[in-house]
Design a protein around this motif. Sequence first.
Motif, mmCIF file in Angstrom:
data_model
loop_
_atom_site.group_PDB
_atom_site.id
_atom_site.type_symbol
_atom_site.label_atom_id
_atom_site.label_comp_id
_atom_site.label_asym_id
_atom_site.label_seq_id
_atom_site.Cartn_x
_atom_site.Cartn_y
_atom_site.Cartn_z
ATOM 1 N N VAL A 561 0.779 -1.237 0.062
ATOM 2 C CA VAL A 561 -0.027 0.063 -0.125
ATOM 3 C C VAL A 561 0.706 1.300 0.038
ATOM 4 C CG1 VAL A 561 -1.859 -1.203 1.184
ATOM 5 C CG2 VAL A 561 0.018 0.094 2.817
ATOM 6 N N VAL A 565 -0.806 5.088 3.761
ATOM 7 C CA VAL A 565 -1.489 4.201 4.367
ATOM 8 C C VAL A 565 -0.724 3.144 5.370
ATOM 9 C CG1 VAL A 565 -3.149 2.300 4.027
ATOM 10 C CG2 VAL A 565 -3.097 4.326 2.457
ATOM 11 N N SER A 566 0.543 2.958 4.870
ATOM 12 C CA SER A 566 1.306 1.952 5.594
ATOM 13 C C SER A 566 1.668 2.424 6.980
ATOM 14 C CB SER A 566 2.500 1.702 4.931
ATOM 15 O OG SER A 566 3.545 2.675 4.595
#
Length: 661
Positions: A561, A565-566
Amino acid sequence: MDQLSSESRSLEVEEGQGHGRDSGGLVKRVHHANNGEELSSGEAWQDQDGTPGQIEEKGLSIEQIFDTKKVPPWWEQITFRGIFVSMLLGIMFCIIVMKLNLTTGIIPSLNVSAGLLGFFFIKTWSKLLEKFGLLKTPFTRQENTVIQTCVVACYGIAFSGGFGSYIMGMSRKIYQQAGTDIAGNTAENIKDPSLSWIIGFLFVVSFLGLLAVVPLRKFPTFGLKARDQKFYFDFSMTYVGAGMICPHLVNLSILFGAVISWGLMWPLIHNHKGDWYTADDKSMHGLQGYKVFVSIALILGDGLYNFVKIFYITVTNIYSQGKKRSQRELPVVTGDGNEAPVDAAVPYDEQRRNEMFMKDGIPLWVAAAGYVALAAISIGVIPQIFRPMKWYFVLVAYIVAPVLAFCNAYGSGLTDWSLASTYGKLAIFIFGAWAGKEDGGVIVGLAACGVMMSIVSTASDLMQDFKTGYLTLSSPRSMFVSQVIGTAMGCIIAPCTFWLFYKAFNLGDQNGEYPAPYALIFRNMAILGVEGFGALPKHCLTLCYCFFAGAIVINLIRDRVPKKVSQYIPLPMAMAIPFYLGGYFAIDMCVGTAIVFVWQKINRKDADVMVPAVASGLICGDGIWTLPASFLALAKVNPPICMKFLSRSMNTKVDAFISKG
């Protein structure tokens, strides 16, 4: 050190030389992984008097600023004052790392702290001598780099020496905690710590890596019920400081793991006592078994994924570098038909650093001959220390170790993630299974882990130090010599520090101040390696499979991702630690991360500069208190007062009892 330290924040301080006679001003450097940004025009720096200045709008690079300063030869970069300060700092950091090792096993990166304190001590020393006209040798950034290298090598032994993992894992106390009725966990697989054999073992294994490449504790902050589930603020400034150094994601991942395990899983499993297990909660056949083996599953799943990932990155990068090198060998033809120099586009800083770094290379034959000689000594000595450890086990370990050390050093340079402990765990399973349960397989696995971790970890540290030396024009020879000196000091200081803890405190007590959690985890890994999974409590193996696979899946998602997001997906390795220990230290670390978060919101520039210094002060101050506390404990001196927290109903009964008296 636990590999969470490799996720350290992206601010590093490069010890730089100022314009004045003393030299030694600090130059700020932003760095992440193996990418860095030089000081841009207008960015703040400090001159030789420590006062802030500005780089002129010409946009000078770091090496252009220091171009007028002579770089001392490698033997002048190693000074008596530097070695003396390194020894003092080495003792201090060994105490700090040993305390962290024996409490949670989480060790943040302390390199910046070592550099800052080394700079502070030598700078203060130089100022005093200069004031009285006695200063003969100016303080240079090369000398400060040598100090940092020596200190890191010294306290690195406190980690790679395995005092909180495989050495304690061999002891009788951990043997008893693992369960004397567990198949494979036999009385023959015991080797109690002794200062003599620990020092001897460290001396024969630690140098090979160079050649291969407490008042107000446990308040029930969230109530007595929460305290029973290990949720309370421990008032440990060490972990508040560690939380300030570790990234927010690491701290929150630890807290998330504590909530999942101690807040949900263990209470639910405890409700099935009598069905899933009948043994005492502290037995490996009981709730303790779930805690230990689910933690191991998360650690191994995360370690396996990162091993494969970094091995792939290493191979592909070596391949691409080889292709680029072959392409660069072709001459570049300019528009007028003349061949342009190959390094025409290389920045000045890189040219200067390449020139200085390649000048004092270490001959290959010296490294090869030294490795062979030390390996031969180790093959003779290690079987005398660990009787089940046959000479051919050591020989195979030393044949494989240089390859693994190279992979780890190269991968660590690319990703800032060292897998030394993962290689150690692999050695536990491979050599333990090879030896077998009838021939001391547990001791063999743990001893092989020690050999592998020492070599791989030291090699990785040396390569990171070479990288620092490259950036500061320090000679590879002075770096290597300082590593040797630091390692030698660590082989004596670290065992003596451990022995002080061992004699002063009840190490390995799971309900005490120094539980040494990884000792039990490593021993149970060794038992698994020789015995298998037959002795686990009901459904424990199923949970282990789920969490092992879950760790791999979470890492895959994190890598697939986008970064935005990560950065909100927890780290499995960080989650695993509180599964066994509880969340008390996670609360402390989250206090540290909250302080940094608020500070960055108020003034990010000041926070980036000052957070490492403040965190270092908290860690060092709290850690140094351990030394007088140890002496007080050895002298059987008890605190003059104590506190106890009771529920309201129990307090009423106590008051009634006292009033009757």
